[in-house]
Design a protein around this motif. Structure first.
Motif, PDB file in Angstrom:
ATOM      1  N   CYS A 183       0.852  -1.188   0.000  1.00  0.00           N
ATOM      2  CA  CYS A 183       0.000   0.000   0.000  1.00  0.00           C
ATOM      3  C   CYS A 183       0.892   1.244   0.000  1.00  0.00           C
ATOM      4  O   CYS A 183       1.801   1.367   0.820  1.00  0.00           O
ATOM      5  N   PHE A 185       1.408   5.463   0.211  1.00  0.00           N
ATOM      6  CA  PHE A 185       0.776   6.582   0.908  1.00  0.00           C
ATOM      7  C   PHE A 185       1.182   7.894   0.262  1.00  0.00           C
ATOM      8  O   PHE A 185       2.289   8.013  -0.258  1.00  0.00           O
ATOM      9  N   GLY A 271       4.394  10.737  -2.624  1.00  0.00           N
ATOM     10  CA  GLY A 271       4.642  10.640  -1.188  1.00  0.00           C
ATOM     11  C   GLY A 271       5.994  11.245  -0.865  1.00  0.00           C
ATOM     12  O   GLY A 271       6.619  11.873  -1.725  1.00  0.00           O
TER      13      GLY A 271
END
Ligand code: AMP
Ligand code: GLY
Length: 422
Positions: A183, A185, A271
């Motif tokens: 995942c 971010f 990110g």
């Protein structure tokens, strides 16, 4: 130039609007189009999966360039059959469209090109996929390896959620191939580049809002609203995305014998470590295309035809400094089940508001009025001197539209404003 535009959504309405303003255009046909495009070209009732009829129409009508809007005909090889028939086409071959058609293919190309992207593994059976999820832990992302109109992805907060997504997937598709990845971010942005083989021409960026409701709540959709340019996509980030992702991937596609020709839609997560690739699409974004067309300064047809001719290196794509916002109005219930045929009024009034333009998607004419005929129905757009003005003008235009069964997000552009304040 005689042009055939394929598609009937808001993206294609915006393309038709921009193409119809080109000094190069002699005649525009649109298949199938929608009621918003009637004044911009001749609508032709061709089916997008009937490639033979599209080729015959293009041949019979001496079409110089076919512009393909949506991904499905590209992934199914429409560009290949047109090229084989000697017709120029804007849109990649079936082999190159695998960059959207298969997530596993995209990941392998990204890895070979050294492009930064989430770590992943691919599985073809439920038991190994579940074992991997349990080893990796959450959050974790489960992706069906194929076209699912943006709905094949689960960003799981817990292992149980990921397992449930896998079980549901394998219950309906026992042969499914899934990509399970780390995942990422940060903040998402959609970056566009025109590509012909190794030549890459940056074509602007926008920030979409994928979730159905305000505050990024609710289910994932095809996109509920957009603004451009996004402040998160700074010139330094663009440079990295271009040099670390787009150019190496274009070179890798040439090396594999399937050069990419068309617009490459680069879905990025921005990110702390810089831009990372989430996905590629082999087409313009919808609603991203709507705001890019509003801001494009150079002639769109010269650019689309330049890609088709392989002459991109002689061209430039400049954008106006104005900002643009687009808010999608969808039928209540979307992205789940929703009714059709609900009446909409006030579109013309909205269109006359300062800086505003309304692009149609799922609309239909019925007895002199416009009714809904889909999930995403309109993209109401406006330009302005800055994001604040573009946003205000967009929402002012929306106020003119009367549609009891419609809904829209009220926070499109809010993330951009937060950047400006910080
Ligand atoms: P995709 O169809 O691959 O674009 O995924 C749809 C959406 O899921 C993206 O726009 C992201 O919001 C989210 N997503 C996909 N992959 C990841 C990831 N590795 N990390 C976090 N979010 C993701
Ligand atoms: N708006 C995102 C997409 O077109 O996939």
């Amino acid at each position: 130039m005689r042009v055939l535009l394929i598609g009937g959504g808001g993206r294609e309405h915006a393309l038709a609007w921009a193409i119809s303003a080109s000094p190069l255009l002699d005649k525009l046909f649109i298949a199938p189009g929608n009621p918003g495009m009637e004044k911009l070209g001749t609508l032709v009732p061709l089916k997008l999966d009937d490639h033979a009829s599209i080729v015959n129409f293009a041949t019979d009508n001496r079409i110089d360039l076919v512009v393909v809007g949506p991904e499905a005909p590209l992934v199914a090889g429409l560009a290949d059959v047109l090229v084989a028939a000697g017709i120029r086409v804007f849109g990649p071959s079936k082999a190159a469209a695998q960059l959207e058609g298969s997530k596993d293919f995209t990941k392998s190309v990204a890895m070979a090109a050294g492009a930064p992207t989430a770590a992943y593994e691919t599985f073809t059976d439920l038991a190994s996929a579940i074992a991997y999820v349990k080893r990796q832990g959450a959050p974790i992302v489960v992706k069906y390896d194929g076209l699912m109109a943006g709905k094949g992805v689960t960003v799981a907060e817990t292992v149980d959620e990921a397992v449930a997504a896998l079980e549901a997937l394998y219950a309906s598709e026992p042969e499914a191939r899934v990509v399970i990845e780390e995942c990422l971010f940060g903040e998402e942005a959609s970056y566009f580049c025109l590509v012909d083989g190794e030549n890459v021409l940056p074509f602007g960026a926008a920030q979409d809002h994928k979730r159905a409701f305000d505050g990024d709540k609710g289910p994932n959709t095809g996109g509920m609203g957009v603004y451009s340019p996004p402040p998160v996509f700074t010139p330094a980030i663009e440079q990295r995305a271009l040099e670390e992702i787009v150019k190496p991937v274009a070179r890798e596609m040439v090396k594999r014998g399937s050069p990419y020709r068309g617009v490459l839609f680069v879905g990025l997560m921005i990110g702390p470590g810089g831009p990372k690739l989430i996905e590629f699409n082999c087409r313009f974004g919808d609603p991203e295309c709507q705001v890019l067309m509003l801001r494009l300064k150079d002639d769109v047809l010269t650019l689309l035809d330049g890609v088709a001719r392989g002459q991109l290196k002689f061209l430039s794509a400049r954008f106006r400094p104005e900002h643009a916002v687009g808010v999608v109005m969808a039928t209540k219930g979307y992205p789940g089940a929703y009714p059709s045929g609900t009446p909409i009024s006030g579109i013309e009034e909205a269109d006359k508001m300062p800086g505003a333009i309304v692009f149609h998607a799922g609309t239909k004419g019925r007895a002199g009025e416009i009714v809904s005929a889909g999930g995403r129905v309109l993209t109401v757009c406006a330009t302005g001197i800055d994001l604040i003005e573009a946003r205000k003008r967009t929402y002012d235009a929306i106020e003119k539209i009367d549609w009891a069964q419609g809904f829209y997000r009220t926070d499109i552009g809010a993330k951009g404003l937060a950047h400006l304040k910080s």
